[in-house]
Scaffold this motif. Structure first.
Motif, PDB file in Angstrom:
ATOM      1  N   GLN A  25      -5.378 -12.987  -9.903  1.00 34.42           N
ATOM      2  CA  GLN A  25      -6.460 -13.172  -8.931  1.00 34.42           C
ATOM      3  C   GLN A  25      -7.676 -12.340  -9.292  1.00 34.42           C
ATOM      4  O   GLN A  25      -7.542 -11.273  -9.869  1.00 34.42           O
ATOM      5  N   SER A  26      -8.841 -12.792  -8.835  1.00 34.49           N
ATOM      6  CA  SER A  26      -9.989 -11.893  -8.855  1.00 34.49           C
ATOM      7  C   SER A  26      -9.672 -10.797  -7.855  1.00 34.49           C
ATOM      8  O   SER A  26      -9.174 -11.059  -6.766  1.00 34.49           O
ATOM      9  N   TYR A 226       4.460 -16.853  -7.892  1.00 35.45           N
ATOM     10  CA  TYR A 226       3.007 -16.774  -8.017  1.00 35.45           C
ATOM     11  C   TYR A 226       2.545 -17.426  -9.318  1.00 35.45           C
ATOM     12  O   TYR A 226       1.570 -18.183  -9.316  1.00 35.45           O
ATOM     13  N   PRO A 244       0.622 -24.892   0.524  1.00 34.23           N
ATOM     14  CA  PRO A 244       1.062 -25.031   1.908  1.00 34.23           C
ATOM     15  C   PRO A 244      -0.122 -25.468   2.779  1.00 34.23           C
ATOM     16  O   PRO A 244      -1.276 -25.305   2.386  1.00 34.23           O
ATOM     17  N   ARG A 246      -1.752 -24.392   5.249  1.00 35.27           N
ATOM     18  CA  ARG A 246      -2.824 -23.451   5.522  1.00 35.27           C
ATOM     19  C   ARG A 246      -2.422 -22.113   4.914  1.00 35.27           C
ATOM     20  O   ARG A 246      -1.289 -21.674   5.047  1.00 35.27           O
ATOM     21  N   ALA A 247      -3.358 -21.456   4.220  1.00 34.83           N
ATOM     22  CA  ALA A 247      -3.037 -20.167   3.620  1.00 34.83           C
ATOM     23  C   ALA A 247      -2.931 -19.115   4.710  1.00 34.83           C
ATOM     24  O   ALA A 247      -3.865 -18.911   5.461  1.00 34.83           O
ATOM     25  N   ILE A 249      -2.765 -15.370   6.501  1.00 34.65           N
ATOM     26  CA  ILE A 249      -3.579 -14.173   6.313  1.00 34.65           C
ATOM     27  C   ILE A 249      -2.787 -13.147   5.515  1.00 34.65           C
ATOM     28  O   ILE A 249      -1.579 -13.008   5.699  1.00 34.65           O
ATOM     29  N   SER A 250      -3.476 -12.412   4.649  1.00 30.43           N
ATOM     30  CA  SER A 250      -2.775 -11.474   3.775  1.00 30.43           C
ATOM     31  C   SER A 250      -2.133 -10.343   4.576  1.00 30.43           C
ATOM     32  O   SER A 250      -2.628  -9.938   5.619  1.00 30.43           O
ATOM     33  N   PHE A 257       2.670 -11.351  -2.898  1.00 29.49           N
ATOM     34  CA  PHE A 257       2.489 -12.803  -2.883  1.00 29.49           C
ATOM     35  C   PHE A 257       3.064 -13.464  -1.630  1.00 29.49           C
ATOM     36  O   PHE A 257       3.011 -14.680  -1.498  1.00 29.49           O
ATOM     37  N   LEU A 260       1.488 -16.685   0.389  1.00 33.18           N
ATOM     38  CA  LEU A 260       1.525 -18.095   0.019  1.00 33.18           C
ATOM     39  C   LEU A 260       2.908 -18.536  -0.444  1.00 33.18           C
ATOM     40  O   LEU A 260       3.105 -19.659  -0.857  1.00 33.18           O
TER      41      LEU A 260
ATOM     42  N   SER B 111      -9.292 -19.989   6.725  1.00 40.54           N
ATOM     43  CA  SER B 111      -8.392 -18.822   6.694  1.00 40.54           C
ATOM     44  C   SER B 111      -9.171 -17.508   6.644  1.00 40.54           C
ATOM     45  O   SER B 111      -8.861 -16.622   5.854  1.00 40.54           O
ATOM     46  N   ASP B 113     -10.051 -14.026   8.122  1.00 44.91           N
ATOM     47  CA  ASP B 113      -9.352 -13.067   8.971  1.00 44.91           C
ATOM     48  C   ASP B 113     -10.348 -12.341   9.873  1.00 44.91           C
ATOM     49  O   ASP B 113     -11.417 -11.929   9.423  1.00 44.91           O
ATOM     50  N   MET B 153     -15.691 -18.596 -11.051  1.00 38.58           N
ATOM     51  CA  MET B 153     -15.246 -17.245 -11.399  1.00 38.58           C
ATOM     52  C   MET B 153     -13.950 -16.875 -10.675  1.00 38.58           C
ATOM     53  O   MET B 153     -13.547 -15.727 -10.696  1.00 38.58           O
ATOM     54  N   ASP B 155      -9.692 -17.470  -9.821  1.00 37.91           N
ATOM     55  CA  ASP B 155      -8.470 -17.936 -10.454  1.00 37.91           C
ATOM     56  C   ASP B 155      -8.076 -19.295  -9.882  1.00 37.91           C
ATOM     57  O   ASP B 155      -8.563 -19.706  -8.821  1.00 37.91           O
ATOM     58  N   LEU B 157      -5.534 -20.569  -8.387  1.00 36.79           N
ATOM     59  CA  LEU B 157      -4.929 -20.695  -7.061  1.00 36.79           C
ATOM     60  C   LEU B 157      -5.985 -20.531  -5.962  1.00 36.79           C
ATOM     61  O   LEU B 157      -6.050 -21.327  -5.024  1.00 36.79           O
ATOM     62  N   THR B 158      -6.843 -19.514  -6.105  1.00 40.32           N
ATOM     63  CA  THR B 158      -7.919 -19.316  -5.125  1.00 40.32           C
ATOM     64  C   THR B 158      -8.854 -20.516  -5.126  1.00 40.32           C
ATOM     65  O   THR B 158      -9.317 -20.971  -4.083  1.00 40.32           O
ATOM     66  N   VAL B 161      -7.265 -23.302  -3.177  1.00 40.64           N
ATOM     67  CA  VAL B 161      -7.270 -23.026  -1.735  1.00 40.64           C
ATOM     68  C   VAL B 161      -8.648 -23.352  -1.150  1.00 40.64           C
ATOM     69  O   VAL B 161      -8.765 -23.998  -0.099  1.00 40.64           O
ATOM     70  N   LYS B 164      -9.395 -27.162  -1.188  1.00 45.31           N
ATOM     71  CA  LYS B 164      -8.623 -27.876  -0.164  1.00 45.31           C
ATOM     72  C   LYS B 164      -9.343 -27.788   1.188  1.00 45.31           C
ATOM     73  O   LYS B 164      -9.482 -28.788   1.900  1.00 45.31           O
TER      74      LYS B 164
END
Lengths: 288, 202
Positions: A25-26, A226, A244, A246-247, A249-250, A257, A260, B111, B113, B153, B155, B157-158, B161, B164
């Motif tokens: 990930q960034s 992941y 899924p 809806r993602a 919240i972290s 991971f 998700l 999504s 927060d 810029m 990844d 998966l992001t 998301v 979508k």
């Protein structure tokens, strides 16, 4: 940063003659890793763990000595070049800083330009006269002129179109083929796979998987959910279909991971799994 | 309908034209791809379509009228670098409030927060900040969304998301989308058709 223990556990190794891609990930801590290897983290950064280079434990003094000589960085963008200095002067300066004598540095500069198929008169140009691809070759020439054995390339293909990106990647592969170790830090997994031997996957500040580049072939050999999600989310593959609805919240603590993950169970929430060996690679997952 | 007729542009006098004679029609609900190598003027065209730049020749019309100043612009752009599109000294709640109150349903779709609201832009990751920029751009008055390397810029998966969420909202609200990207696979999977002004050698 508000979180004080981030990234928390990064683990990787790279051999000479090898390209190791670091993907994730960034914001997963990829660039911080490069800064840690170069010893250029800010003073208030807390670093724990070990950095071993050519069989020796590295101290900060070692890193200051090795930086630019044996460990070199190919930076992200041409803003790392001095805009007011001709590029030939900058390459020669890098050569001198890495131990080449001032007399020999001019010849070394010309050789470096030739090696990257740049005309000799490029040396008298300023950075603004370079195209994106040429600037990338100059940065690579600057980083490699001292004969460093470990090359760190931080997002080398960011913002480049396909042809220029491909050329940059082939140069990195060429460096590995002459016996250097290359650490390719990128978010672009397809670009990474085109030249890498092995791939380390970062997620939320920890290494979640270490795989061979050939494991990314859709045959289910990837070890961590992941990595599988990352691979399946490529536009040429499942893209949005495999997500899924809806993602979530972290969350904090436990596996990075779980937000998700489809296989998530209760230990994942609170306990970070260990990195364990599996099928010639390594994985950090309770369910692998 | 977002229409452009015979657009030509250059940044300085005495320089050759960056492009000329570009015609484009983007209908509500349509997704068009605009591929091409760097430096050909894709982003410049997007800025012209949104009224940020005035073309040398040609004109841009939204629902048959020229773009109006000093009112909410129904044509919104999303840029490659979200951190450059927000005020770094504003909290996220103020960044969002810039485009009027954001609906809770939209924040939920993206999504976003609740705890991010009190943070500053540098305390979010690139993907999180891009979703904030999307929420800001998706005011009820928005009819057309120009996505200029919106996820390049990020990844994979992001990226998936975010797309979508955007594709879902575009379908629900019947938005027109222009997708600028040099990722051919991305364009072929989400776009109904592509414009090839910028891919011929030039």
């Amino acid at each position: 940063m508000k979180s004080d223990n981030f990234p928390s556990s990064l683990d990787l190794w790279v051999n000479k003659g090898e390209v190791l891609a670091v993907v994730g990930q960034s914001g997963a801590g990829k660039s911080l890793l490069a800064h840690a290897l170069l010893g250029v983290l800010p003073k208030n950064a807390h670093v724990s763990g070990q950095l071993i280079f050519k069989g020796r434990n590295l101290t900060l003094t070692d890193m200051n000595r090795l930086r630019g000589r044996e460990i070199a960085l190919i930076p992200q963008s041409m803003t790392y070049l001095n805009p007011l200095l001709k590029v030939g002067v900058q390459i020669a300066r890098a050569a001198e800083l890495s131990g080449v004598s001032p007399k020999a540095s001019r010849r070394a500069t010309m050789e470096a330009l030739r090696r990257y198929r740049l005309a000799e008169e490029t040396a008298s140009w300023f950075p603004f006269q370079l195209s994106g691809g040429m600037a990338r070759r100059i940065l690579t020439a600057t980083a490699t002129i001292g004969g460093a054995d470990l090359i760190l390339a931080d997002e080398p293909t960011n913002g480049l179109d396909k042809d220029t990106a491909g050329e940059t990647l082939m140069h990195l592969r060429g460096l590995a083929d002459t016996g250097k170790a290359v650490l390719l830090i990128t978010h672009d997994i397809e670009a990474a796979l085109s030249i890498a031997d092995r791939v380390t996957v970062f997620c939320g500040g920890v290494t979640v998987e270490e795989a061979l580049a050939g494991d990314f072939n859709g045959s289910g050999r990837l070890r961590h959910p992941y990595s599988r999600a990352l691979w399946d989310a490529l536009p040429g593959r499942g893209f949005v279909g495999s997500l899924p609805a809806r993602a979530p919240i972290s969350a904090n603590g436990g596996c990075p991971f779980i937000t998700l993950c489809q296989q998530f169970t209760s230990p994942c929430e609170s306990l970070l799994p260990d990195l364990k060996s599996l099928n010639k690679g390594r994985v950090r997952c309770h369910h692998a | 309908m977002l229409e452009a007729h015979g657009i030509a542009f250059r940044y300085e006098k005495n320089r050759p034209l960056l492009f000329q004679g570009i015609d484009l029609t983007l209908k509500p609900g349509e997704i068009i791809g605009l591929p091409g190598p760097s430096g050909r003027g894709k982003s410049t065209l997007a800025k012209i379509l949104a009224g940020y730049l005035t073309p040398l020749q040609g004109d841009v019309q939204v629902e048959g009228n020229p773009l109006k100043k000093n009112t909410f612009n129904p044509v919104q752009i999303l840029f490659q670098h979200p951190e450059l599109a927000v005020n770094p000294r504003w909290k996220i709640k103020n960044v969002l409030a810039e485009a009027g109150p954001a609906s809770p349903g939209l924040l939920n779709d993206l999504s976003i927060d609740e705890t991010w609201m009190e943070r500053y832009p540098h305390e979010l990751s690139g993907g999180e900040l891009q979703r904030i920029c999307l929420a800001r751009a998706l005011n009820p008055g928005t009819r057309y969304l120009l996505c200029d390397e919106m996820t390049s810029m990020l990844d994979a998966l992001t990226q998936a998301v975010i797309w979508k969420a955007v594709l879902g909202i575009a379908e629900k609200r019947n938005l027109g989308l222009l997708v600028i990207s040099h990722d051919a696979a991305l364009i072929s999977i989400i776009c109904h058709r592509t414009l090839d002004y910028f891919i011929q050698p030039g």
